[in-house]
Write an enzyme that holds these catalytic residues in place. Sequence first.
Site, mmCIF file in Angstrom:
data_model
loop_
_atom_site.group_PDB
_atom_site.id
_atom_site.type_symbol
_atom_site.label_atom_id
_atom_site.label_comp_id
_atom_site.label_asym_id
_atom_site.label_seq_id
_atom_site.Cartn_x
_atom_site.Cartn_y
_atom_site.Cartn_z
ATOM 1 N N ASN A 208 1.385 6.318 -4.614
ATOM 2 C CA ASN A 208 1.132 5.185 -5.509
ATOM 3 C C ASN A 208 -0.373 5.118 -5.765
ATOM 4 O OD1 ASN A 208 0.992 2.779 -6.894
ATOM 5 N ND2 ASN A 208 1.414 1.492 -5.108
ATOM 6 N N GLY B 191 -4.530 -1.719 4.055
ATOM 7 C CA GLY B 191 -5.964 -1.761 3.800
ATOM 8 C C GLY B 191 -6.710 -2.728 4.700
ATOM 9 N N SER C 293 -0.275 1.679 4.932
ATOM 10 C CA SER C 293 -1.543 2.414 4.999
ATOM 11 C C SER C 293 -1.469 3.648 5.888
ATOM 12 C CB SER C 293 -2.681 1.488 5.478
ATOM 13 O OG SER C 293 -2.952 0.497 4.512
ATOM 14 N N GLU D 232 1.694 -6.289 -3.886
ATOM 15 C CA GLU D 232 0.659 -6.767 -4.808
ATOM 16 C C GLU D 232 1.277 -7.473 -6.008
ATOM 17 O OE1 GLU D 232 -2.057 -3.039 -3.337
ATOM 18 O OE2 GLU D 232 -1.122 -2.983 -5.326
ATOM 19 N N GLU E 266 6.769 -2.606 3.655
ATOM 20 C CA GLU E 266 5.327 -2.809 3.609
ATOM 21 C C GLU E 266 4.922 -3.999 4.484
ATOM 22 O OE1 GLU E 266 3.402 -2.203 -0.574
ATOM 23 O OE2 GLU E 266 5.075 -3.604 -0.763
ATOM 24 N N HIS F 28 6.543 -4.472 -5.236
ATOM 25 C CA HIS F 28 5.389 -4.144 -4.397
ATOM 26 C C HIS F 28 4.668 -5.421 -3.986
ATOM 27 C CE1 HIS F 28 1.502 -2.483 -3.173
ATOM 28 N NE2 HIS F 28 2.113 -1.316 -3.058
ATOM 29 N N LYS G 169 -1.910 3.312 -7.811
ATOM 30 C CA LYS G 169 -2.329 1.956 -8.183
ATOM 31 C C LYS G 169 -3.232 1.994 -9.425
ATOM 32 C CE LYS G 169 -1.639 0.412 -3.463
ATOM 33 N NZ LYS G 169 -2.062 -0.476 -2.361
#
Length: 269
Positions: free
Chosen positions: A13, A177, A218, A101, A171, A99, A15
């Site tokens: 991904n 991160g 991550s 985000e 996730e 996702h 992003k």
Amino acid sequence: MGTNVRRKTIVANWKMHTSTAEAAQLANGIVKGLSPEERVSVILCPPFPYLALVGELLRNTQIQLGAQNMYPANDGAFTGEVSPTMLLDLGCKYVILGHSERRHVLGESDEFINNKVRFALAAGLDVILCVGETLDQRNSKQTEVVIDHQLNSGLANVAEAELLRISVAYEPVWAIGNAEHHATPQQAAEAHAMLRTRFAQIFGKSAAGALTIQYGGSVVPADAAAVLSQPGVDGALIGGASLKAEDFLSILGAAVGCFRNDFESGSYS
């Protein structure tokens, strides 16, 4: 190959990263570095502007093209959005939905994500559905409740025949991160086991046994083998480490090694 062996799946991904030149260089680097005999499914998900470019570079390779998002309509007055038919026209086979985000930065609801899941499947795209808890939710011991709700909501009214076209990416939002909080391989395995158990309760043991669950917390080359060797961890959704061809290829190498070990030992479950 035994029916109890799920193929490892590694998803890149990118992003909102790369330029035209960088996307081409990255895709070419992965294509050239990937051995054709590797028994791992590989999916690249570049930003929308580079789907056509990357798709052309992936032509006649084993690597599949995926998108990072879509809107649940084939066309219409939806300024700035991209439809599943557009993605299919560009050669996409997969789309990432739900996702973290999209949920926590852009405010997408479980109901909206479910609408996208069902629309994507109906259009002919395979879905990678993301689920996971925040740090506050984990600290308040809400992990199972949150994931259960996201799984139930995200897959509501999905037909049994479509389940083989869905994978789930776990996730842990608190580990993405974040230099201060890292999920251990054991924590990843526990979450995956819980997800598979809940999936079995909803759709049955056979469907749960066939479900691919990827880890999206991550993953980097240094810990890839430790994570991917855990029981029930069927692959990874890679963010930052997918932006360097050598790092992504290293993770792919770890996945190949783990797949072979699981296959030869018969320990895959």
